[in-house]
Design a protein around this motif. Structure first.
Motif, PDB file in Angstrom:
ATOM      1  N   ARG A  69       0.781  61.509  49.961  1.00 39.80           N
ATOM      2  CA  ARG A  69       2.175  61.732  50.345  1.00 39.80           C
ATOM      3  C   ARG A  69       3.071  61.767  49.108  1.00 39.80           C
ATOM      4  NH1 ARG A  69       3.195  61.634  55.542  1.00 39.80           N
ATOM      5  NH2 ARG A  69       5.407  61.299  55.194  1.00 39.80           N
ATOM      6  N   ARG A  70       2.894  60.805  48.232  1.00 39.21           N
ATOM      7  CA  ARG A  70       3.612  60.793  46.953  1.00 39.21           C
ATOM      8  C   ARG A  70       2.568  60.581  45.863  1.00 39.21           C
ATOM      9  NH1 ARG A  70       6.990  57.075  45.606  1.00 39.21           N
ATOM     10  NH2 ARG A  70       8.401  58.465  44.486  1.00 39.21           N
ATOM     11  N   ALA A  71       2.363  61.603  45.073  1.00 41.14           N
ATOM     12  CA  ALA A  71       1.289  61.518  44.085  1.00 41.14           C
ATOM     13  C   ALA A  71       1.559  62.408  42.887  1.00 41.14           C
ATOM     14  CB  ALA A  71      -0.048  61.896  44.725  1.00 41.14           C
ATOM     15  N   SER A  72       1.032  61.971  41.763  1.00 39.94           N
ATOM     16  CA  SER A  72       0.935  62.803  40.569  1.00 39.94           C
ATOM     17  C   SER A  72      -0.548  63.072  40.388  1.00 39.94           C
ATOM     18  CB  SER A  72       1.508  62.074  39.352  1.00 39.94           C
ATOM     19  OG  SER A  72       1.306  62.847  38.174  1.00 39.94           O
ATOM     20  N   TYR A  73      -0.944  64.328  40.527  1.00 41.10           N
ATOM     21  CA  TYR A  73      -2.352  64.702  40.625  1.00 41.10           C
ATOM     22  C   TYR A  73      -2.738  65.558  39.432  1.00 41.10           C
ATOM     23  CZ  TYR A  73      -6.602  65.831  43.361  1.00 41.10           C
ATOM     24  OH  TYR A  73      -7.883  65.939  43.830  1.00 41.10           O
ATOM     25  N   ALA A  94       0.291  76.017  50.089  1.00 41.19           N
ATOM     26  CA  ALA A  94       1.395  75.096  50.352  1.00 41.19           C
ATOM     27  C   ALA A  94       2.527  75.777  51.121  1.00 41.19           C
ATOM     28  CB  ALA A  94       1.919  74.527  49.037  1.00 41.19           C
ATOM     29  N   GLU A  95       2.848  76.988  50.754  1.00 37.91           N
ATOM     30  CA  GLU A  95       3.928  77.694  51.430  1.00 37.91           C
ATOM     31  C   GLU A  95       3.574  77.981  52.889  1.00 37.91           C
ATOM     32  OE1 GLU A  95       4.998  81.085  49.115  1.00 37.91           O
ATOM     33  OE2 GLU A  95       5.859  79.889  47.493  1.00 37.91           O
ATOM     34  N   ARG A  96       2.296  78.273  53.175  1.00 38.04           N
ATOM     35  CA  ARG A  96       1.878  78.474  54.565  1.00 38.04           C
ATOM     36  C   ARG A  96       2.055  77.205  55.393  1.00 38.04           C
ATOM     37  NH1 ARG A  96      -2.598  81.101  52.170  1.00 38.04           N
ATOM     38  NH2 ARG A  96      -3.951  79.330  52.717  1.00 38.04           N
ATOM     39  N   ARG A  97       2.043  76.049  54.746  1.00 36.53           N
ATOM     40  CA  ARG A  97       2.185  74.779  55.444  1.00 36.53           C
ATOM     41  C   ARG A  97       3.601  74.231  55.387  1.00 36.53           C
ATOM     42  NH1 ARG A  97      -2.801  75.708  54.801  1.00 36.53           N
ATOM     43  NH2 ARG A  97      -4.487  74.610  55.890  1.00 36.53           N
ATOM     44  N   GLY A  98       4.514  75.025  54.920  1.00 37.93           N
ATOM     45  CA  GLY A  98       5.917  74.631  54.946  1.00 37.93           C
ATOM     46  C   GLY A  98       6.385  73.824  53.758  1.00 37.93           C
ATOM     47  N   PHE A  99       5.593  73.735  52.703  1.00 39.09           N
ATOM     48  CA  PHE A  99       6.036  73.063  51.489  1.00 39.09           C
ATOM     49  C   PHE A  99       6.942  73.994  50.687  1.00 39.09           C
ATOM     50  CE2 PHE A  99       2.294  70.511  52.362  1.00 39.09           C
ATOM     51  CZ  PHE A  99       2.626  69.251  51.886  1.00 39.09           C
ATOM     52  N   LEU A 100       7.853  73.407  49.964  1.00 34.23           N
ATOM     53  CA  LEU A 100       8.582  74.125  48.933  1.00 34.23           C
ATOM     54  C   LEU A 100       7.767  73.991  47.656  1.00 34.23           C
ATOM     55  CD1 LEU A 100      11.097  75.620  47.894  1.00 34.23           C
ATOM     56  CD2 LEU A 100      12.104  73.361  47.409  1.00 34.23           C
ATOM     57  N   ASN A 109       4.918  71.801  41.656  1.00 30.20           N
ATOM     58  CA  ASN A 109       5.433  70.716  42.469  1.00 30.20           C
ATOM     59  C   ASN A 109       5.478  71.157  43.920  1.00 30.20           C
ATOM     60  OD1 ASN A 109       5.961  68.951  40.258  1.00 30.20           O
ATOM     61  ND2 ASN A 109       7.855  70.086  39.837  1.00 30.20           N
ATOM     62  N   LEU A 110       5.126  70.244  44.826  1.00 26.57           N
ATOM     63  CA  LEU A 110       5.144  70.509  46.251  1.00 26.57           C
ATOM     64  C   LEU A 110       6.041  69.488  46.931  1.00 26.57           C
ATOM     65  CD1 LEU A 110       1.317  71.070  46.926  1.00 26.57           C
ATOM     66  CD2 LEU A 110       3.032  72.757  46.228  1.00 26.57           C
ATOM     67  N   VAL A 111       6.971  69.983  47.730  1.00 28.37           N
ATOM     68  CA  VAL A 111       7.921  69.101  48.413  1.00 28.37           C
ATOM     69  C   VAL A 111       7.985  69.493  49.879  1.00 28.37           C
ATOM     70  CG1 VAL A 111      10.303  68.310  48.558  1.00 28.37           C
ATOM     71  CG2 VAL A 111       9.300  68.820  46.322  1.00 28.37           C
ATOM     72  N   GLN A 112       7.871  68.486  50.745  1.00 28.29           N
ATOM     73  CA  GLN A 112       8.019  68.699  52.185  1.00 28.29           C
ATOM     74  C   GLN A 112       8.440  67.371  52.803  1.00 28.29           C
ATOM     75  OE1 GLN A 112       4.646  68.828  55.009  1.00 28.29           O
ATOM     76  NE2 GLN A 112       5.217  70.965  55.348  1.00 28.29           N
ATOM     77  N   GLY A 113       9.708  67.259  53.221  1.00 31.53           N
ATOM     78  CA  GLY A 113      10.189  66.001  53.765  1.00 31.53           C
ATOM     79  C   GLY A 113      10.032  64.884  52.754  1.00 31.53           C
ATOM     80  N   LYS A 114       9.316  63.822  53.150  1.00 29.55           N
ATOM     81  CA  LYS A 114       9.086  62.691  52.255  1.00 29.55           C
ATOM     82  C   LYS A 114       7.877  62.898  51.349  1.00 29.55           C
ATOM     83  CE  LYS A 114      11.223  59.222  55.258  1.00 29.55           C
ATOM     84  NZ  LYS A 114      11.016  57.926  55.980  1.00 29.55           N
TER      85      LYS A 114
END
Length: 317
Positions: A69-73, A94-100, A109-114
């Motif tokens: 959920r919150r990670a540096s990978y 990621a974009e198919r799953r609704g991430f920015l 970077n991937l962002v989606q909600g929290k």
């Protein structure tokens, strides 16, 4: 279709085996990992290092299956093409799953909600990476997927574990353990000889003159991990099982099978213990079985989850 009509792409092979891996990964080991990661969640992002990351399919899986959920990978792989593919693939996934999704110099970077994930993707030799990062960086979770059976395990583990934080976790998956099955049988004696020689080729693999393979890495890891100062929390089988249903294979798994046969061919072509014409016919028969939706393939592997205690001395050999 014969093998001459197929185009061999390692990145396509890596993509084609994702569905095979999804089925194979041991869910008990996964559940133990998930609980261990959840118990360690703090305000800081989880620091994850994956070695031999390929085209990023494990990253997709860890997000889809709810581990991250919150990670540096940090994901590293020797092959520049794999890392380039991972950047593009992960962005589209990621974009198919609704991430920015936004690119940065080292990844995206991937962002989606929290959910906040920073992915650092690098093409680099593993030993060069270890040498660069020792004493400089530490990670909370170390991942090696379908990778450890390709390296000098004792030497590699000793070095890698020095990159983990105290009581850092590891997740080592799909470690081959000496059994390959191809059905239906073509010739009992020939099938057995080919597969024995194929496994032996793994044991005899050398990179820069050093041993770099183990056809029974799965079982050997129980002892090797202990000697490296690690504690195994969970272990279990993660067998590849690929078979046709209604005469067809799931996803792109026919290509996966073709590539496995291609790999056996490359490992044993011109082998002095095999008749070259007989072996060539055997290879073509296996490709034909795939085209007809007949071939069943099994490979025995083992998954591990555990932790490394920093106070235990390890030495690199």
């Amino acid at each position: 279709m014969t093998s001459n009509n197929l185009e061999w792409s390692f990145t396509r092979y890596l993509a084609s085996k994702k569905s095979v891996d999804d089925r194979a990964l041991n869910r008990l080991v996964w559940d133990v990992l998930h609980a261990a990661v959840a118990s360690r969640q703090t305000g800081s992002p989880l620091q994850v290092l994956e070695v031999g990351a390929g085209i990023g399919t494990m990253i997709e899986r860890l997000i889809d299956w709810g581990l991250l959920r919150r990670a540096s990978y940090t994901a590293i792989d020797l092959d520049v093409g794999n890392i380039a593919c991972a950047r593009e693939r992960l962005s589209e996934w990621a974009e198919r799953r609704g991430f920015l999704a936004s690119f940065h110099q080292q990844g995206l970077n991937l962002v989606q909600g929290k959910k906040r994930l920073s992915l650092h993707l690098e093409a680099i030799d593993l030993h060069d990476f270890i040498q660069r990062e020792q004493g400089r960086s530490k990670w909370d979770l170390l991942i090696a997927h379908a990778f450890l059976d390709l390296v000098n395990v004792p030497q590699t583990l000793a070095a890698l574990f020095q990159l983990l934080n105290q009581d850092g976790l590891f997740y080592f998956t799909v470690n081959f353990d000496g059994l390959t099955v191809l059905e239906p049988v073509i010739d009992v004696e020939l099938d057995e000889r080919i597969l024995q020689l194929y496994h032996r080729s793994m044991d005899e693999r050398r990179v820069a003159g050093e041993p770099s393979g183990d056809s029974r890495a799965g079982r050997h890891l129980f002892t090797m991990l202990k000697h490296a100062g690690a504690e195994i929390i969970a272990a279990g089988a993660s067998d590849w099982v690929v078979f046709p249903y209604g005469g067809t294979y799931a996803e792109d798994e026919a290509y996966f099978l073709h590539f496995i046969i291609h790999t056996i061919h490359n490992a044993l072509v011109d082998h002095p213990e095999l008749d070259s014409d007989q072996f060539a016919r055997w290879i073509e028969q296996r490709h034909t079985q795939i085209e007809r939706g007949e071939l069943v393939y099994l490979a025995h592997q083992i998954d591990f989850c555990g932790k490394f205690t920093a106070g235990t001395e390890t030495t690199s050999t």
